[in-house]
Scaffold this active site. Structure first.
Site, PDB file in Angstrom:
ATOM      1  N   LYS A   1     108.817 -47.321 -29.700  1.00 55.33           N
ATOM      2  CA  LYS A   1     109.391 -46.991 -31.006  1.00 55.33           C
ATOM      3  C   LYS A   1     108.472 -47.396 -32.174  1.00 55.33           C
ATOM      4  CE  LYS A   1     114.146 -47.158 -29.255  1.00 55.33           C
ATOM      5  NZ  LYS A   1     115.537 -47.626 -29.508  1.00 55.33           N
TER       6      LYS A   1
ATOM      7  N   TYR B   1     119.246 -38.099 -30.612  1.00 55.10           N
ATOM      8  CA  TYR B   1     120.298 -39.121 -30.547  1.00 55.10           C
ATOM      9  C   TYR B   1     121.684 -38.558 -30.848  1.00 55.10           C
ATOM     10  CZ  TYR B   1     116.939 -42.944 -29.961  1.00 55.10           C
ATOM     11  OH  TYR B   1     115.986 -43.807 -29.470  1.00 55.10           O
TER      12      TYR B   1
ATOM     13  N   ASN C   1     114.193 -52.058 -31.701  1.00 55.92           N
ATOM     14  CA  ASN C   1     114.130 -52.717 -30.395  1.00 55.92           C
ATOM     15  C   ASN C   1     113.013 -52.209 -29.478  1.00 55.92           C
ATOM     16  OD1 ASN C   1     115.297 -50.327 -29.661  1.00 55.92           O
ATOM     17  ND2 ASN C   1     117.159 -51.207 -28.794  1.00 55.92           N
TER      18      ASN C   1
ATOM     19  N   HIS D   1     112.554 -47.178 -25.868  1.00 56.24           N
ATOM     20  CA  HIS D   1     113.688 -46.397 -25.358  1.00 56.24           C
ATOM     21  C   HIS D   1     113.526 -46.210 -23.856  1.00 56.24           C
ATOM     22  CE1 HIS D   1     116.592 -43.098 -24.919  1.00 56.24           C
ATOM     23  NE2 HIS D   1     115.687 -42.516 -24.161  1.00 56.24           N
TER      24      HIS D   1
ATOM     25  N   GLU E   1     115.703 -35.399 -21.928  1.00 56.19           N
ATOM     26  CA  GLU E   1     114.788 -36.036 -22.883  1.00 56.19           C
ATOM     27  C   GLU E   1     113.338 -35.640 -22.609  1.00 56.19           C
ATOM     28  OE1 GLU E   1     117.832 -39.802 -23.541  1.00 56.19           O
ATOM     29  OE2 GLU E   1     115.911 -40.189 -22.570  1.00 56.19           O
TER      30      GLU E   1
HETATM   31  P1  DAT Z   1     119.793 -48.237 -25.546  1.00 54.17           P
HETATM   32  O1  DAT Z   1     118.593 -47.884 -26.391  1.00 54.17           O
HETATM   33  O2  DAT Z   1     119.667 -49.609 -24.947  1.00 54.17           O
HETATM   34  O3  DAT Z   1     120.138 -47.184 -24.517  1.00 54.17           O
HETATM   35  P2  DAT Z   1     122.076 -47.270 -27.041  1.00 54.17           P
HETATM   36  O4  DAT Z   1     121.909 -45.984 -26.305  1.00 54.17           O
HETATM   37  O5  DAT Z   1     123.434 -47.900 -27.017  1.00 54.17           O
HETATM   38  O6  DAT Z   1     121.032 -48.362 -26.542  1.00 54.17           O
HETATM   39  O7  DAT Z   1     121.691 -47.070 -28.564  1.00 54.17           O
HETATM   40  C1  DAT Z   1     120.556 -46.283 -28.913  1.00 54.17           C
HETATM   41  C2  DAT Z   1     119.772 -46.988 -29.980  1.00 54.17           C
HETATM   42  O8  DAT Z   1     120.574 -47.105 -31.160  1.00 54.17           O
HETATM   43  C3  DAT Z   1     119.371 -48.427 -29.653  1.00 54.17           C
HETATM   44  O9  DAT Z   1     118.203 -48.494 -28.869  1.00 54.17           O
HETATM   45  C4  DAT Z   1     119.191 -49.012 -31.014  1.00 54.17           C
HETATM   46  C5  DAT Z   1     120.274 -48.330 -31.823  1.00 54.17           C
HETATM   47  N1  DAT Z   1     121.484 -49.164 -31.855  1.00 54.17           N
HETATM   48  C6  DAT Z   1     122.408 -49.316 -30.860  1.00 54.17           C
HETATM   49  N2  DAT Z   1     123.376 -50.166 -31.213  1.00 54.17           N
HETATM   50  C7  DAT Z   1     123.069 -50.562 -32.478  1.00 54.17           C
HETATM   51  C8  DAT Z   1     123.672 -51.445 -33.424  1.00 54.17           C
HETATM   52  N3  DAT Z   1     124.787 -52.094 -33.122  1.00 54.17           N
HETATM   53  N4  DAT Z   1     123.048 -51.609 -34.614  1.00 54.17           N
HETATM   54  C9  DAT Z   1     121.905 -50.954 -34.925  1.00 54.17           C
HETATM   55  N5  DAT Z   1     121.284 -50.104 -34.090  1.00 54.17           N
HETATM   56  C10 DAT Z   1     121.849 -49.918 -32.886  1.00 54.17           C
HETATM   57 MG    MG Z   2     120.802 -45.251 -24.727  1.00 52.97          MG
END
Ligand code: DAT
Ligand code: MG
Length: 141
Positions: free
Chosen positions: A11, A51, A114, A117, A128
């Protein structure tokens, strides 16, 4: 190929901090073969589509803004049990909760920024991969 491929993006936070090479090394050392790789930047519209599943969540706008804010490195990874093993390698979404030695523990700064991905299912991995790569950009060795 089912079950053997996953998709990743390093990212914008990790790319801008110079973590691309260390993260790719960690991925390779964990036994994943990189079969496609590119640095690119998503438009807002790209990020909204990628997303889409998170549309309506409180963090959606922040996520789209961040993911289109700078270059990313997208890759196709191959290994037995790729999706699950890669999710283990990257660690929990929130780096504060990620296990020691995981990519997010090492390189992520926050739940939003974070570092990396990883696809969450075989079905989403294939979607994807199709989103970011055309067939001729993917190699079998
Ligand atoms: P992951 O990337 O672990 O699959 P996810 O699919 O639940 O997580 O969410 C996609 C992305 O969205 C994640 O990498 C970062 C962002 N995200 C998720 N939860 C969040 C939150 N509570 N606050 C801010 N960004 C968040
Ligand atoms: Mg995810």
């Amino acid at each position: 190929m089912k079950g053997k491929r996953t998709f990743t993006m390093i990212k914008p936070d990790a790319v801008s901090k110079g973590y691309t090479a260390p993260i790719l090394k960690k991925i390779a050392d964990a036994g994943f073969k990189i079969t496609a790789l590119k640095m690119t930047q998503m438009t807002r519209s790209d990020a909204e589509k990628f997303y889409e599943i998170h549309k309506g969540k409180p963090f959606f706008d922040e996520l789209v803004e961040f993911m289109s804010s700078g270059p990313i490195v997208a890759a196709v990874l191959e290994k037995e049990n790729a999706v699950e093993d890669f999710r283990t390698l990257i660690g929990s979404t929130n780096p504060a909760e990620a296990a020691e030695g995981t990519i997010r523990k090492l390189y992520a700064e926050s739940v939003g920024k974070n570092a990396i991905h990883g696809s969450d299912s075989d079905e989403n991995a294939e979607k994807e991969i199709a989103f970011h790569f055309a067939g001729r950009e993917i190699f079998d060795r």
